[in-house]
Motif scaffolding. Structure first.
Motif, short mmCIF file in Angstrom:
data_model
loop_
_atom_site.label_atom_id
_atom_site.label_comp_id
_atom_site.label_asym_id
_atom_site.label_seq_id
_atom_site.Cartn_x
_atom_site.Cartn_y
_atom_site.Cartn_z
N PHE A 73 0.82 -1.21 0.00
CA PHE A 73 0.00 0.00 0.00
C PHE A 73 0.86 1.26 0.00
N HIS A 74 2.00 1.20 0.67
CA HIS A 74 2.92 2.33 0.65
C HIS A 74 3.34 2.64 -0.79
N LEU A 75 3.67 1.62 -1.55
CA LEU A 75 4.10 1.81 -2.94
C LEU A 75 2.95 2.28 -3.83
N ILE A 76 1.76 1.69 -3.63
CA ILE A 76 0.59 2.11 -4.40
C ILE A 76 0.26 3.57 -4.11
N GLY A 77 0.30 3.93 -2.83
CA GLY A 77 0.00 5.30 -2.45
C GLY A 77 1.03 6.28 -2.95
N LEU A 78 2.30 5.91 -2.90
CA LEU A 78 3.36 6.79 -3.34
C LEU A 78 3.26 7.04 -4.84
N ALA A 79 2.92 6.01 -5.61
CA ALA A 79 2.73 6.19 -7.05
C ALA A 79 1.59 7.17 -7.34
N LEU A 80 0.49 7.05 -6.58
CA LEU A 80 -0.64 7.97 -6.75
C LEU A 80 -0.25 9.39 -6.35
N GLU A 81 0.52 9.53 -5.27
CA GLU A 81 0.97 10.85 -4.84
C GLU A 81 1.84 11.53 -5.90
N LEU A 82 2.77 10.78 -6.47
CA LEU A 82 3.66 11.34 -7.49
C LEU A 82 2.86 11.89 -8.66
N PHE A 83 1.85 11.14 -9.09
CA PHE A 83 1.04 11.58 -10.22
C PHE A 83 0.17 12.78 -9.85
N LYS A 84 -0.50 12.71 -8.70
CA LYS A 84 -1.42 13.77 -8.32
C LYS A 84 -0.70 15.10 -8.06
N VAL A 85 0.46 15.04 -7.44
CA VAL A 85 1.24 16.26 -7.21
C VAL A 85 1.70 16.83 -8.55
N HIS A 86 2.11 15.96 -9.46
CA HIS A 86 2.53 16.41 -10.79
C HIS A 86 1.38 17.10 -11.53
N MET A 87 0.16 16.60 -11.33
CA MET A 87 -1.01 17.19 -12.00
C MET A 87 -1.56 18.40 -11.27
N GLY A 88 -0.99 18.72 -10.10
CA GLY A 88 -1.43 19.90 -9.36
C GLY A 88 -2.66 19.70 -8.50
N SER A 89 -3.04 18.44 -8.24
CA SER A 89 -4.22 18.19 -7.41
C SER A 89 -4.00 18.65 -5.98
N TRP A 90 -2.79 18.48 -5.47
CA TRP A 90 -2.39 19.00 -4.16
C TRP A 90 -0.88 19.12 -4.15
N SER A 91 -0.32 19.64 -3.06
CA SER A 91 1.13 19.86 -3.03
C SER A 91 1.66 19.69 -1.62
N SER A 107 4.63 10.37 2.86
CA SER A 107 3.24 10.39 2.39
C SER A 107 2.71 8.99 2.12
N GLY A 108 3.59 8.07 1.69
CA GLY A 108 3.14 6.70 1.44
C GLY A 108 2.62 6.03 2.69
N PHE A 109 3.13 6.45 3.85
CA PHE A 109 2.68 5.85 5.11
C PHE A 109 1.24 6.22 5.43
N MET A 110 0.74 7.32 4.90
CA MET A 110 -0.65 7.68 5.15
C MET A 110 -1.59 6.68 4.47
N TYR A 111 -1.19 6.18 3.30
CA TYR A 111 -1.96 5.12 2.66
C TYR A 111 -1.72 3.79 3.38
N ALA A 112 -0.47 3.56 3.77
CA ALA A 112 -0.14 2.33 4.50
C ALA A 112 -0.91 2.24 5.81
N SER A 113 -1.19 3.40 6.43
CA SER A 113 -1.91 3.38 7.70
C SER A 113 -3.35 2.90 7.52
N VAL A 114 -3.92 3.14 6.32
CA VAL A 114 -5.26 2.60 6.03
C VAL A 114 -5.20 1.08 5.98
N ALA A 115 -4.17 0.55 5.31
CA ALA A 115 -3.98 -0.91 5.26
C ALA A 115 -3.73 -1.47 6.65
N SER A 116 -2.94 -0.73 7.46
CA SER A 116 -2.68 -1.16 8.83
C SER A 116 -3.98 -1.27 9.62
N TYR A 117 -4.85 -0.26 9.48
CA TYR A 117 -6.14 -0.30 10.17
C TYR A 117 -6.97 -1.50 9.73
#
Length: 264
Positions: A73-91, A107-117
């Protein structure tokens, strides 16, 4: 009185399952109020997340199998973050040494924390699935939901079509969970909505403490649009489907003969 006690017990189990997210939120608040000289805040948050992850595995709060899921989930989230920041969705406007293309590694740990829960709650509440759809439906649906987070920037946003498919696919599905020896049942779609709503609340707390920044929060913090609940709902569905599928695979492997212990 028994119903009240069961509710309190359920809340306590949920709170224990949220240990990793709570540490992240507490760290966001503390590092916002008490910055450490010579160490950027994002890097300090990364160190805290790494230490927390090690502590949970070392003291048996998470298993090694759960760590594998969380890393995924950390890797999945990090990939999404890289794309979204590049597109200007957030920063992530603050400085940091551990940033890749403007995205801090914590930032990947925020997605990982969902998986942890999800992993923690699954184990603590002894979750079982009823009428779980076949993988040939679940797999492509999860992939389509995740890909839509990327493709809607270039094509039409089909999240509502996907949400409709979720309702159709999981119409008969539900989860059972145990609280103090008693089992309860909840429609699976309702559990998705509830988790997504509480993550939206958590998102407001996170942005308030500067975890990341939406374009409309550049000058001053404001409430995250309620429409973001739909995004979190779909992300929760992807997370749940991955965790449930991996749990199912492990259950089959542990039985040795491929017997499915998920209820049907």
């Amino acid at each position: 009185m028994r119903a009240f006690k069961q509710l309190v017990r359920f809340g306590w189990e949920q709170a224990l399952s949220c240990l990793f997210p709570v540490v992240i939120f507490a760290s966001l608040a503390l590092t916002k109020m008490m910055p450490i000289p010579f160490l950027p805040r994002y890097d300090l948050l990364l160190i805290i997340c790494l230490l927390m992850q090690w502590w949970m595995v070392h003291f048996g709060l998470e298993t090694r199998d759960e760590l594998k899921v969380i890393t995924l989930f950390h890797l999945i989230g990090l990939a999404l973050e890289l794309f979204k920041v590049h597109m200007g969705s957030w920063s992530y406007p603050e400085k940091g040494y551990c940033k890749i293309f403007g995205v801090p590694l914590y930032s990947g740990f925020m997605y990982a924390s969902v998986a942890s829960y999800l992993c923690q709650a699954w184990r603590r509440l002894k979750v079982e699935l009823i009428k779980w759809p076949p993988f040939l439906l679940v797999g492509p649906l999860a992939a389509a939901i995740y890909l839509n987070f990327f493709t809607h920037h270039y094509w039409i946003d089909i999240r509502w079509w996907l949400s409709g498919l979720v309702i159709i696919v999981f119409w008969k599905s539900s989860v059972t969970y145990e609280v103090d020896g008693s089992r309860y049942r909840m429609p699976l779609a309702l559990s998705f909505v509830l988790i997504g709503f509480f993550i939206w609340i958590a998102e407001n707390i996170a942005t308030f403490f500067g975890a990341w920044e939406y374009p409309n929060q550049t000058d001053a913090w404001s409430l995250v649009s309620l429409g973001k609940v739909s995004s979190w709902l779909l992300l929760v569905i992807v997370s749940f489907l991955i965790v449930a599928t991996l749990k199912q695979v492990k259950e089959k492997n542990s039985n040795g003969i491929g017997t499915n212990h998920f209820l049907s």
